[in-house]
Scaffold this active site. Structure first.
Site, mmCIF file in Angstrom:
data_model
loop_
_atom_site.group_PDB
_atom_site.id
_atom_site.type_symbol
_atom_site.label_atom_id
_atom_site.label_comp_id
_atom_site.label_asym_id
_atom_site.label_seq_id
_atom_site.Cartn_x
_atom_site.Cartn_y
_atom_site.Cartn_z
ATOM 1 N N HIS A 205 0.855 -1.195 0.000
ATOM 2 C CA HIS A 205 0.000 0.000 0.000
ATOM 3 C C HIS A 205 0.892 1.246 0.000
ATOM 4 O O HIS A 205 1.967 1.248 0.616
ATOM 5 C CB HIS A 205 -0.900 -0.019 1.242
ATOM 6 C CG HIS A 205 -1.941 1.053 1.211
ATOM 7 N ND1 HIS A 205 -1.679 2.351 1.590
ATOM 8 C CD2 HIS A 205 -3.240 1.032 0.812
ATOM 9 C CE1 HIS A 205 -2.775 3.073 1.441
ATOM 10 N NE2 HIS A 205 -3.742 2.296 0.971
ATOM 11 N N GLU B 235 -3.892 2.632 -7.203
ATOM 12 C CA GLU B 235 -4.356 3.783 -6.421
ATOM 13 C C GLU B 235 -3.420 4.963 -6.700
ATOM 14 O O GLU B 235 -2.272 4.961 -6.241
ATOM 15 C CB GLU B 235 -4.295 3.473 -4.926
ATOM 16 C CG GLU B 235 -5.119 2.282 -4.517
ATOM 17 C CD GLU B 235 -5.373 2.262 -3.014
ATOM 18 O OE1 GLU B 235 -6.535 2.371 -2.632
ATOM 19 O OE2 GLU B 235 -4.412 2.168 -2.243
#
Ligand code: PGA
Length: 256
Positions: A100, A173
């Protein structure tokens, strides 16, 4: 294909709050999507118990809700204070977020570590949800060639050499869209995910590219979720802020 909606709770919720959330969600979830809650380590055990508890009466809904962790170490065991391994997680959940952008930016996680983590997760049968996001200068964000060059390098570093017989989920993302209400343009994200799928076809196989679930993440909420889900390449969503509000998250999970 039913969309996969992944909640990333990050560092939120006490144990009691987590259990109450899940109980509420189960009572109000009537969509067709698959839902994975990536929760703090401390909540995994209790939520797993909670999910197993009522397996018989709500089987149809039940099998579409699963659990994931948000981080892991690539070694199986050892002197790594504070860390947790894939084999330890496998006892508690099916998925794990890897790479992430917050792990990369705040904790210095590298592509090389991400690669090792994917292999370690696969080794024990955990499904990695691997996050990508091109870190480019603000004025370059809208220029596809800059983003694609950076993304391709990340994918080469993280993915080449992994076992394509094993399941993996990839999320894109854009760092500029995380946690700030600035969701990206759905058409543009469809294009980026197409770029990822083409990379998988070229470097692995067409079948692998087709079967791999691709997610978009970054300021998704119940008002914009549909505009992403209707795009051809977007198989699901990775949701941070909006997953902290159980009603808002349930609205998204019920959209499909
Ligand atoms: P956000 O977070 O939905 O708050 O933008 C997404 C994420 O960090 O995965």
């Amino acid at each position: 294909m039913k969309p996969l909606i992944v909640a990333n709770w990050k560092m939120h919720f006490s144990l009691v709050e987590s259990i109450c959330y899940l109980q509420w969600f189960r009572e109000n979830f009537h969509g067709n999507s698959h839902v994975t809650f990536c929760v703090p380590f401390t909540a995994l055990s209790a939520l797993r118990y909670e999910l197993q508890k009522q397996k018989k009466d709500v089987l149809t809904i039940q099998h579409r809700i699963s659990l994931g962790a948000q981080h892991m170490h690539y070694e199986a065991e050892g002197k790594f204070t504070g860390e947790i391994s894939a084999i330890q997680l496998k006892e508690l959940c099916d998925y794990v977020l890897i790479g992430h952008s917050e792990r990369r930016l705040l904790f210095g996680e590298t592509d090389q570590q991400v690669h090792k983590k994917i292999i370690a997760a696969h080794h024990v049968g955990l499904i990695p949800i691997v996050c990508f996001g091109a870190f480019v200068a603000e004025k370059e964000q809208a220029i596809s060639s800059f983003v694609e060059k950076e993304l391709e390098q990340q994918m080469r570093n993280c993915l080449l050499g992994i076992d394509m017989q094993k399941k993996i989920i990839l999320a894109y993302e854009p760092p500029a869209s995380i946690g700030n209400g600035n969701a990206a343009n759905p058409k543009r994200m469809n294009h980026i995910l197409y770029f990822i799928r083409r990379f998988l076809a070229q470097h692995f196989s067409g079948a692998f590219a087709v079967k791999t679930i691709l997610l978009y993440g970054g300021s998704v909420n119940s008002s914009n979720a549909k505009s992403f889900l209707k795009e051809k390449e977007i198989d699901g969503l990775l949701i941070g802020t909006a997953s902290l509000d159980k009603q808002e998250f349930t609205r998204i999970a019920n959209l499909s």
